[in-house]
Design an enzyme around this catalytic site. Structure first.
Site, PDB file in Angstrom:
ATOM      1  N   TYR A 158       7.635   9.662  33.243  1.00  0.00           N
ATOM      2  CA  TYR A 158       6.892   9.157  32.093  1.00  0.00           C
ATOM      3  C   TYR A 158       7.192   7.672  31.922  1.00  0.00           C
ATOM      4  O   TYR A 158       8.339   7.269  31.724  1.00  0.00           O
ATOM      5  CB  TYR A 158       7.267   9.938  30.831  1.00  0.00           C
ATOM      6  CG  TYR A 158       6.564   9.398  29.618  1.00  0.00           C
ATOM      7  CD1 TYR A 158       5.191   9.550  29.479  1.00  0.00           C
ATOM      8  CD2 TYR A 158       7.246   8.695  28.642  1.00  0.00           C
ATOM      9  CE1 TYR A 158       4.528   9.027  28.385  1.00  0.00           C
ATOM     10  CE2 TYR A 158       6.591   8.168  27.547  1.00  0.00           C
ATOM     11  CZ  TYR A 158       5.229   8.334  27.423  1.00  0.00           C
ATOM     12  OH  TYR A 158       4.571   7.797  26.358  1.00  0.00           O
ATOM     13  N   LYS A 162       2.198  16.312  22.264  1.00  0.00           N
ATOM     14  CA  LYS A 162       1.329  16.825  23.315  1.00  0.00           C
ATOM     15  C   LYS A 162       1.055  18.315  23.087  1.00  0.00           C
ATOM     16  O   LYS A 162       0.432  18.671  22.111  1.00  0.00           O
ATOM     17  CB  LYS A 162       1.966  16.536  24.684  1.00  0.00           C
ATOM     18  CG  LYS A 162       2.501  15.093  24.824  1.00  0.00           C
ATOM     19  CD  LYS A 162       1.416  14.038  24.780  1.00  0.00           C
ATOM     20  CE  LYS A 162       1.932  12.612  24.675  1.00  0.00           C
ATOM     21  NZ  LYS A 162       2.901  12.197  25.673  1.00  0.00           N
ATOM     22  N   ARG A 172      16.741  11.871   5.089  1.00  0.00           N
ATOM     23  CA  ARG A 172      17.008  11.372   6.449  1.00  0.00           C
ATOM     24  C   ARG A 172      18.071  12.212   7.151  1.00  0.00           C
ATOM     25  O   ARG A 172      18.104  12.301   8.380  1.00  0.00           O
ATOM     26  CB  ARG A 172      17.390   9.880   6.418  1.00  0.00           C
ATOM     27  CG  ARG A 172      17.601   9.277   7.780  1.00  0.00           C
ATOM     28  CD  ARG A 172      17.412   7.762   7.869  1.00  0.00           C
ATOM     29  NE  ARG A 172      17.917   7.050   6.710  1.00  0.00           N
ATOM     30  CZ  ARG A 172      19.216   6.876   6.412  1.00  0.00           C
ATOM     31  NH1 ARG A 172      20.134   7.397   7.206  1.00  0.00           N
ATOM     32  NH2 ARG A 172      19.575   6.214   5.350  1.00  0.00           N
ATOM     33  N   ASP A 178      12.940  16.711  30.285  1.00  0.00           N
ATOM     34  CA  ASP A 178      11.689  16.463  29.568  1.00  0.00           C
ATOM     35  C   ASP A 178      10.717  17.541  30.022  1.00  0.00           C
ATOM     36  O   ASP A 178      10.184  17.488  31.125  1.00  0.00           O
ATOM     37  CB  ASP A 178      11.170  15.060  29.884  1.00  0.00           C
ATOM     38  CG  ASP A 178       9.864  14.739  29.155  1.00  0.00           C
ATOM     39  OD1 ASP A 178       9.195  15.679  28.673  1.00  0.00           O
ATOM     40  OD2 ASP A 178       9.514  13.542  29.070  1.00  0.00           O
TER      41      ASP A 178
HETATM   42  C1  PLP Z   1       3.996  11.395  25.646  1.00  0.00           C
HETATM   43  C2  PLP Z   1       5.232  11.663  26.420  1.00  0.00           C
HETATM   44  C3  PLP Z   1       6.468  11.191  25.984  1.00  0.00           C
HETATM   45  C4  PLP Z   1       6.621  10.313  24.753  1.00  0.00           C
HETATM   46  O1  PLP Z   1       6.191  10.978  23.602  1.00  0.00           O
HETATM   47  P1  PLP Z   1       5.635  10.181  22.302  1.00  0.00           P
HETATM   48  O2  PLP Z   1       5.412  11.255  21.323  1.00  0.00           O
HETATM   49  O3  PLP Z   1       4.376   9.466  22.741  1.00  0.00           O
HETATM   50  O4  PLP Z   1       6.684   9.206  21.890  1.00  0.00           O
HETATM   51  C5  PLP Z   1       7.591  11.513  26.736  1.00  0.00           C
HETATM   52  N1  PLP Z   1       7.499  12.267  27.846  1.00  0.00           N
HETATM   53  C6  PLP Z   1       6.320  12.749  28.281  1.00  0.00           C
HETATM   54  C7  PLP Z   1       6.281  13.594  29.505  1.00  0.00           C
HETATM   55  C8  PLP Z   1       5.144  12.469  27.589  1.00  0.00           C
HETATM   56  O5  PLP Z   1       3.986  12.940  28.043  1.00  0.00           O
END
Ligand code: PLP
Length: 384
Positions: A103, A201, A51, A176
């Site tokens: 998001y 993604k 961890r 992000d």
């Molecule tokens: C999918 C997504 C997230 C969250 O990611 P997870 O892996 O589903 O927790 C955050 N920001 C954006 C822009 C996303 O597309």
């Protein structure tokens, strides 16, 4: 190599690592949860328990750090675990600024648990620097959170301008950058302090891993708080997921460039269809932040776009019902193209217009993707 290797080279060879004992070009799956202590009671390997630190993360974290031009990266169990970490590293009473439309999963967490824990968050139009400046609470604003291009309107925020405003107030800029990927935008070079990816993604790209990353421009005291959030909270990346993620990242530049080219092709054609009220894509001259996108994004505008369908919510849902090649599913950034009626998944309180369909462009033939959308839109037109 003396010159800086390109992202293509960094990714294809996963930084060129060779496993030292076997000389394997591909790393093993490191599943160990615990590591041997030295006889003199030291941990010279630097590792004790999974961890805290695992060799399974080394290559993914190292590769993302290089691609982003940062100082260090942490891999998390999900994008949300990575996104919430900087907020969890704040203190009750601290204030943060985030985009009006962003998001949805993170927005819900910010207006729910984060506020309940005493983090004040204001949602403002980040395309307007004056509004961001006005939202600063002197001495209290610690974090400006920008998602660019942002879900699902694909607004583009000027990271250089936001960094200046944040830094003047003594706050950090966190980005992000999931939709842009490090191939198209490197926020740290533009002044950002933290860069987050939902690695679920584009970084992984094959719709089969849940993962997140957070990269720091500097390893300072605030970064140490974030490290403590991951270690203590335990939202760490699993060994198999880390292995798959590294494999996915080897083709990241190719996938992103292909998806970007197809998205631009689709956006330009969709804009001319009579059934389409608007196309939201930073690569179009009609996009309100196209000039910023051109400056900030290199080599493409990403694989994400949205369309607003004439005839409102019912027409949009009917269009999604009639596609044959596109898959009706949430998420984004995978090799297969996805279509989603976004307001349906966000539910009550969503600021997303009901006539909006979000498109994640994958690697199929762009002409086939266009033809499928066109027949679906024409079908709706015929029914209306
Ligand atoms: C999918 C997504 C997230 C969250 O990611 P997870 O892996 O589903 O927790 C955050 N920001 C954006 C822009 C996303 O597309």
């Amino acid at each position: 190599m003396k010159n800086n290797p390109s992202p293509d080279t960094l990714c294809a060879q996963a930084l060129g690592w060779i496993e030292p004992t076997t000389k394997a070009l591909v790393p093993p799956v490191h599943v160990a949860t615990t590591f041997e202590r030295d006889p003199d009671n030291e941990y010279r390997s630097g590792r004790s328990y999974i961890r805290n630190d695992s060799p399974a993360w080394d290559q993914v974290e190292g590769l993302v750090t290089r691609l982003e031009g940062g100082a260090a990266t942490l891999a998390f169990a999900s994008g949300m675990a990575a996104a919430t970490a900087p907020f969890l590293a704040l203190k009750p009473g601290d204030h943060a600024i985030a985009p009006e439309v962003m998001y949805w999963g993170l927005r819900k967490w910010l207006v729910g648990p984060a506020r309940e824990w005493g983090i004040a968050v204001d949602f403002v139009d980040l395309t307007d620097p004056a509004q961001v400046r006005a939202a600063i609470r002197p001495g209290r604003t610690r974090l400006v959170w920008a998602e660019t291009p942002s879900n699902p309107l694909w607004q583009v925020f000027d990271l250089g301008a936001l960094a200046e405003i944040a830094h003047a107030a003594g706050a950090l800029l966190a980005v992000d950058s999931t939709a842009a990927t490090p191939i198209l935008t490197q926020p740290i070079g533009l002044g950002a302090d933290l860069v987050m990816h939902a690695a679920t993604k584009y970084l992984n790209g094959h719709s089969d891993v849940l993962a997140g990353t957070l990269t720091a421009a500097r390893t300072d005291a605030f970064w140490e708080r974030i490290v403590a959030v991951r270690t203590g909270g335990g939202a760490v990346l699993g060994a198999f997921e880390a292995w798959l993620l590294l494999r996915g990242m080897r083709t990241l530049p190719m996938r992103v460039r292909h998806a970007s080219a197809s998205a631009l092709f689709l956006a330009a054609h969709l804009e001319r269809l009579p059934q389409v009220a608007a196309v939201l894509y930073p690569g179009l001259a009609s996009h309100p932040q196209h000039a910023v996108a051109k400056r900030q994004m290199r080599g493409g505008f990403g694989g994400m776009l949205s369309i607003r369908v004439k005839g409102g919510e019912a027409a949009a849902i009917a269009c999604a019902a009639q596609v044959k090649l596109w898959k009706r599913a949430t998420s984004l950034g995978g090799v297969e193209s996805l279509i989603e009626h976004r307001a349906s998944i966000e539910g009550a309180g969503s600021p997303v217009p009901g006539d909006l369909l979000r498109l994640s462009v994958g690697l199929e033939g762009a002409e086939e993707l266009l033809a499928d959308l066109q027949q679906a839109l024409e079908g709706v037109g015929a029914e209306a």
